[in-house]
Design a protein around this motif. Structure first.
Motif, PDB file in Angstrom:
ATOM      1  N   LYS A  22     -93.657   8.839 -36.828  1.00  0.00           N
ATOM      2  CA  LYS A  22     -94.983   9.428 -36.961  1.00  0.00           C
ATOM      3  C   LYS A  22     -96.072   8.425 -36.589  1.00  0.00           C
ATOM      4  O   LYS A  22     -97.026   8.755 -35.878  1.00  0.00           O
ATOM      5  N   GLU A  23     -95.913   7.190 -37.041  1.00  0.00           N
ATOM      6  CA  GLU A  23     -96.914   6.172 -36.772  1.00  0.00           C
ATOM      7  C   GLU A  23     -96.935   5.776 -35.289  1.00  0.00           C
ATOM      8  O   GLU A  23     -97.996   5.548 -34.703  1.00  0.00           O
ATOM      9  N   LEU A  24     -95.757   5.687 -34.680  1.00  0.00           N
ATOM     10  CA  LEU A  24     -95.692   5.358 -33.254  1.00  0.00           C
ATOM     11  C   LEU A  24     -96.356   6.438 -32.402  1.00  0.00           C
ATOM     12  O   LEU A  24     -97.040   6.139 -31.425  1.00  0.00           O
ATOM     13  N   LEU A  25     -96.153   7.707 -32.774  1.00  0.00           N
ATOM     14  CA  LEU A  25     -96.802   8.791 -32.047  1.00  0.00           C
ATOM     15  C   LEU A  25     -98.315   8.736 -32.232  1.00  0.00           C
ATOM     16  O   LEU A  25     -99.084   8.968 -31.298  1.00  0.00           O
ATOM     17  N   ARG A  26     -98.741   8.381 -33.451  1.00  0.00           N
ATOM     18  CA  ARG A  26    -100.171   8.274 -33.706  1.00  0.00           C
ATOM     19  C   ARG A  26    -100.788   7.132 -32.920  1.00  0.00           C
ATOM     20  O   ARG A  26    -101.921   7.212 -32.454  1.00  0.00           O
ATOM     21  N   GLN A  27    -100.020   6.059 -32.768  1.00  0.00           N
ATOM     22  CA  GLN A  27    -100.526   4.875 -32.098  1.00  0.00           C
ATOM     23  C   GLN A  27    -100.350   4.915 -30.577  1.00  0.00           C
ATOM     24  O   GLN A  27    -100.681   3.958 -29.894  1.00  0.00           O
ATOM     25  N   SER A  28     -99.857   6.015 -30.049  1.00  0.00           N
ATOM     26  CA  SER A  28     -99.515   6.046 -28.628  1.00  0.00           C
ATOM     27  C   SER A  28    -100.733   5.965 -27.721  1.00  0.00           C
ATOM     28  O   SER A  28    -100.630   5.573 -26.568  1.00  0.00           O
ATOM     29  N   PHE A  29    -101.916   6.368 -28.238  1.00  0.00           N
ATOM     30  CA  PHE A  29    -103.133   6.221 -27.446  1.00  0.00           C
ATOM     31  C   PHE A  29    -104.348   6.264 -28.372  1.00  0.00           C
ATOM     32  O   PHE A  29    -104.261   6.687 -29.521  1.00  0.00           O
ATOM     33  N   ILE A  30    -105.467   5.785 -27.824  1.00  0.00           N
ATOM     34  CA  ILE A  30    -106.744   5.837 -28.524  1.00  0.00           C
ATOM     35  C   ILE A  30    -107.630   6.825 -27.786  1.00  0.00           C
ATOM     36  O   ILE A  30    -107.836   6.703 -26.579  1.00  0.00           O
ATOM     37  N   ASP A  31    -108.128   7.819 -28.484  1.00  0.00           N
ATOM     38  CA  ASP A  31    -108.965   8.846 -27.860  1.00  0.00           C
ATOM     39  C   ASP A  31    -110.415   8.373 -27.838  1.00  0.00           C
ATOM     40  O   ASP A  31    -111.069   8.272 -28.875  1.00  0.00           O
ATOM     41  N   ALA A  32    -110.899   8.054 -26.634  1.00  0.00           N
ATOM     42  CA  ALA A  32    -112.284   7.608 -26.473  1.00  0.00           C
ATOM     43  C   ALA A  32    -113.199   8.762 -26.068  1.00  0.00           C
ATOM     44  O   ALA A  32    -114.331   8.546 -25.646  1.00  0.00           O
ATOM     45  N   GLY A  33    -112.700   9.980 -26.190  1.00  0.00           N
ATOM     46  CA  GLY A  33    -113.473  11.151 -25.818  1.00  0.00           C
ATOM     47  C   GLY A  33    -113.312  11.499 -24.355  1.00  0.00           C
ATOM     48  O   GLY A  33    -112.762  12.551 -24.012  1.00  0.00           O
ATOM     49  N   CYS A  34    -113.738  10.604 -23.490  1.00  0.00           N
ATOM     50  CA  CYS A  34    -113.630  10.834 -22.047  1.00  0.00           C
ATOM     51  C   CYS A  34    -112.331  10.278 -21.477  1.00  0.00           C
ATOM     52  O   CYS A  34    -112.018  10.502 -20.311  1.00  0.00           O
ATOM     53  N   ALA A  35    -111.580   9.545 -22.280  1.00  0.00           N
ATOM     54  CA  ALA A  35    -110.341   8.927 -21.811  1.00  0.00           C
ATOM     55  C   ALA A  35    -109.420   8.651 -22.990  1.00  0.00           C
ATOM     56  O   ALA A  35    -109.874   8.499 -24.128  1.00  0.00           O
ATOM     57  N   LYS A  36    -108.138   8.603 -22.704  1.00  0.00           N
ATOM     58  CA  LYS A  36    -107.138   8.247 -23.713  1.00  0.00           C
ATOM     59  C   LYS A  36    -106.564   6.891 -23.337  1.00  0.00           C
ATOM     60  O   LYS A  36    -105.873   6.755 -22.333  1.00  0.00           O
ATOM     61  N   LEU A  37    -106.855   5.889 -24.140  1.00  0.00           N
ATOM     62  CA  LEU A  37    -106.504   4.513 -23.814  1.00  0.00           C
ATOM     63  C   LEU A  37    -105.119   4.162 -24.338  1.00  0.00           C
ATOM     64  O   LEU A  37    -104.793   4.416 -25.501  1.00  0.00           O
ATOM     65  N   ASP A  38    -104.335   3.552 -23.474  1.00  0.00           N
ATOM     66  CA  ASP A  38    -102.978   3.141 -23.819  1.00  0.00           C
ATOM     67  C   ASP A  38    -103.039   1.731 -24.418  1.00  0.00           C
ATOM     68  O   ASP A  38    -102.894   0.741 -23.713  1.00  0.00           O
ATOM     69  N   HIS A  39    -103.230   1.652 -25.718  1.00  0.00           N
ATOM     70  CA  HIS A  39    -103.425   0.343 -26.332  1.00  0.00           C
ATOM     71  C   HIS A  39    -102.110  -0.395 -26.592  1.00  0.00           C
ATOM     72  O   HIS A  39    -102.128  -1.542 -27.036  1.00  0.00           O
ATOM     73  N   LEU A  40    -100.980   0.228 -26.320  1.00  0.00           N
ATOM     74  CA  LEU A  40     -99.688  -0.452 -26.452  1.00  0.00           C
ATOM     75  C   LEU A  40     -99.148  -0.899 -25.082  1.00  0.00           C
ATOM     76  O   LEU A  40     -98.025  -1.381 -24.991  1.00  0.00           O
ATOM     77  N   ARG A  41     -99.952  -0.752 -24.058  1.00  0.00           N
ATOM     78  CA  ARG A  41     -99.492  -1.082 -22.704  1.00  0.00           C
ATOM     79  C   ARG A  41     -99.058  -2.548 -22.599  1.00  0.00           C
ATOM     80  O   ARG A  41     -98.032  -2.875 -21.997  1.00  0.00           O
ATOM     81  N   ALA A  42     -99.835  -3.442 -23.205  1.00  0.00           N
ATOM     82  CA  ALA A  42     -99.513  -4.868 -23.100  1.00  0.00           C
ATOM     83  C   ALA A  42     -98.168  -5.195 -23.717  1.00  0.00           C
ATOM     84  O   ALA A  42     -97.403  -6.012 -23.185  1.00  0.00           O
ATOM     85  N   SER A  43     -97.839  -4.550 -24.840  1.00  0.00           N
ATOM     86  CA  SER A  43     -96.560  -4.836 -25.499  1.00  0.00           C
ATOM     87  C   SER A  43     -95.387  -4.294 -24.691  1.00  0.00           C
ATOM     88  O   SER A  43     -94.270  -4.789 -24.806  1.00  0.00           O
ATOM     89  N   ARG A  44     -95.624  -3.273 -23.839  1.00  0.00           N
ATOM     90  CA  ARG A  44     -94.551  -2.708 -23.026  1.00  0.00           C
ATOM     91  C   ARG A  44     -94.428  -3.390 -21.672  1.00  0.00           C
ATOM     92  O   ARG A  44     -93.327  -3.601 -21.165  1.00  0.00           O
ATOM     93  N   THR A  45     -95.568  -3.692 -21.054  1.00  0.00           N
ATOM     94  CA  THR A  45     -95.555  -4.121 -19.656  1.00  0.00           C
ATOM     95  C   THR A  45     -96.028  -5.550 -19.440  1.00  0.00           C
ATOM     96  O   THR A  45     -95.886  -6.075 -18.338  1.00  0.00           O
ATOM     97  N   GLY A  46     -96.625  -6.166 -20.461  1.00  0.00           N
ATOM     98  CA  GLY A  46     -97.133  -7.519 -20.303  1.00  0.00           C
ATOM     99  C   GLY A  46     -98.533  -7.586 -19.735  1.00  0.00           C
ATOM    100  O   GLY A  46     -99.088  -8.674 -19.570  1.00  0.00           O
ATOM    101  N   GLY A  47     -99.111  -6.437 -19.426  1.00  0.00           N
ATOM    102  CA  GLY A  47    -100.468  -6.390 -18.884  1.00  0.00           C
ATOM    103  C   GLY A  47    -101.331  -5.450 -19.699  1.00  0.00           C
ATOM    104  O   GLY A  47    -100.830  -4.483 -20.277  1.00  0.00           O
ATOM    105  N   PRO A  48    -102.647  -5.683 -19.758  1.00  0.00           N
ATOM    106  CA  PRO A  48    -103.531  -4.876 -20.593  1.00  0.00           C
ATOM    107  C   PRO A  48    -103.808  -3.507 -19.992  1.00  0.00           C
ATOM    108  O   PRO A  48    -103.440  -3.222 -18.846  1.00  0.00           O
ATOM    109  N   GLU A  49    -104.472  -2.655 -20.753  1.00  0.00           N
ATOM    110  CA  GLU A  49    -104.948  -1.384 -20.226  1.00  0.00           C
ATOM    111  C   GLU A  49    -105.957  -1.662 -19.108  1.00  0.00           C
ATOM    112  O   GLU A  49    -106.744  -2.617 -19.179  1.00  0.00           O
ATOM    113  N   VAL A  50    -105.904  -0.848 -18.060  1.00  0.00           N
ATOM    114  CA  VAL A  50    -106.784  -1.026 -16.903  1.00  0.00           C
ATOM    115  C   VAL A  50    -107.527   0.286 -16.658  1.00  0.00           C
ATOM    116  O   VAL A  50    -106.921   1.359 -16.674  1.00  0.00           O
TER     117      VAL A  50
END
Length: 246
Positions: A22-50
């Motif tokens: 449940k927590e992982l699904l909740r943390q899968s993105f951050i809703d900024a209204g106009c965009a959904k930010l992948d805040h776990l991208r760095a932990s998966r790919t080594g690079g930040p959200e772009v």
């Protein structure tokens, strides 16, 4: 709760499998209204959200960077103009580079490693070349730049061959007919990422001629990214550089 803390609690038996899911699904993105930010991208790919800023309003970019500052700390914006940057709250400490169109927020916890060399054919290719160089630098690579080394004055390229052969990877940026990567490929040992630009006269077809030249190169060890995609080249160069420096 951070992802690492959550996993530690799961391994310790204090968080159930259902709660973890449940927590992982909740943390899968951050809703900024106009965009959904992948805040776990760095932990998966080594690079930040772009964030690709072109086509977004300054207000949208400001909202994205505001959410990123609160939840992630680091984010990279590409194809940004000054209006995008000026809309971001000054208190966030974002940095804008006019030439490359990059906006950076936060510093990644990495010591500059290895060496990426970015070489461009002409001064008109500079925005794309700087996008590649700036991206690799932000991610943590050490970058050297050699600009205006096109084949029309090939002696300029010969003068930097030592630096080219000392690199983990070379990013070769060119418009017009796009011959630079082929020449570099015939003179140097490291792998080459070729970047065609849309610089050129009518029959260049906004970079298509350079793209086809690079894709049809007879020099081995060359990979090609899309037209004007300095970001993609810089990101890939950094990943290759990490492997070479390991």
């Amino acid at each position: 709760m951070s992802l690492d803390d959550l996993l530690d609690d799961f391994e310790a038996g204090t968080v159930s499998r259902a709660a973890l899911k449940k927590e992982l699904l909740r943390q899968s993105f951050i809703d900024a209204g106009c965009a959904k930010l992948d805040h776990l991208r760095a932990s998966r790919t080594g690079g930040p959200e772009v964030v690709y800023c072109e086509g977004k309003t300054p207000e949208q970019v400001a909202a994205i960077f505001g959410h990123a500052a609160s939840h992630m700390g680091c984010i990279l914006g590409t194809r940004a103009d000054r209006s995008h940057f000026e809309a971001i709250a000054p208190s966030l400490g974002a940095v804008y580079d006019e030439v490359s169109g990059l906006i950076t927020l936060g510093e990644l916890p990495k010591v500059p490693c290895g060496k990426v060399v970015v070489v461009s054919a002409g001064t008109s290719d500079l925005p794309v070349a700087e996008e590649a160089a700036g991206t690799a630098e932000y991610l943590g690579s050490r970058v050297e730049r050699h600009f205006d080394c096109g084949v029309a004055g090939i002696h300029r390229l010969f003068s930097v061959l030592g630096d080219l052969n000392d690199a983990s990877v070379i990013v070769a940026v060119a418009g017009m007919e796009g011959a630079l990567p082929s020449v570099v490929g015939g003179l140097s040992e490291p792998p080459i990422i070729a970047v065609p630009t849309s610089v050129g006269y009518g029959a260049n077809f906004q970079g298509l001629a350079a793209l086809l030249t690079m894709m049809n190169s007879c020099a081995p060890g060359i990979g090609v990214v899309n037209i004007d995609n300095g970001f993609g080249a810089g990101f890939l160069a950094h990943k290759i550089n990490l492997l070479a420096a390991a």
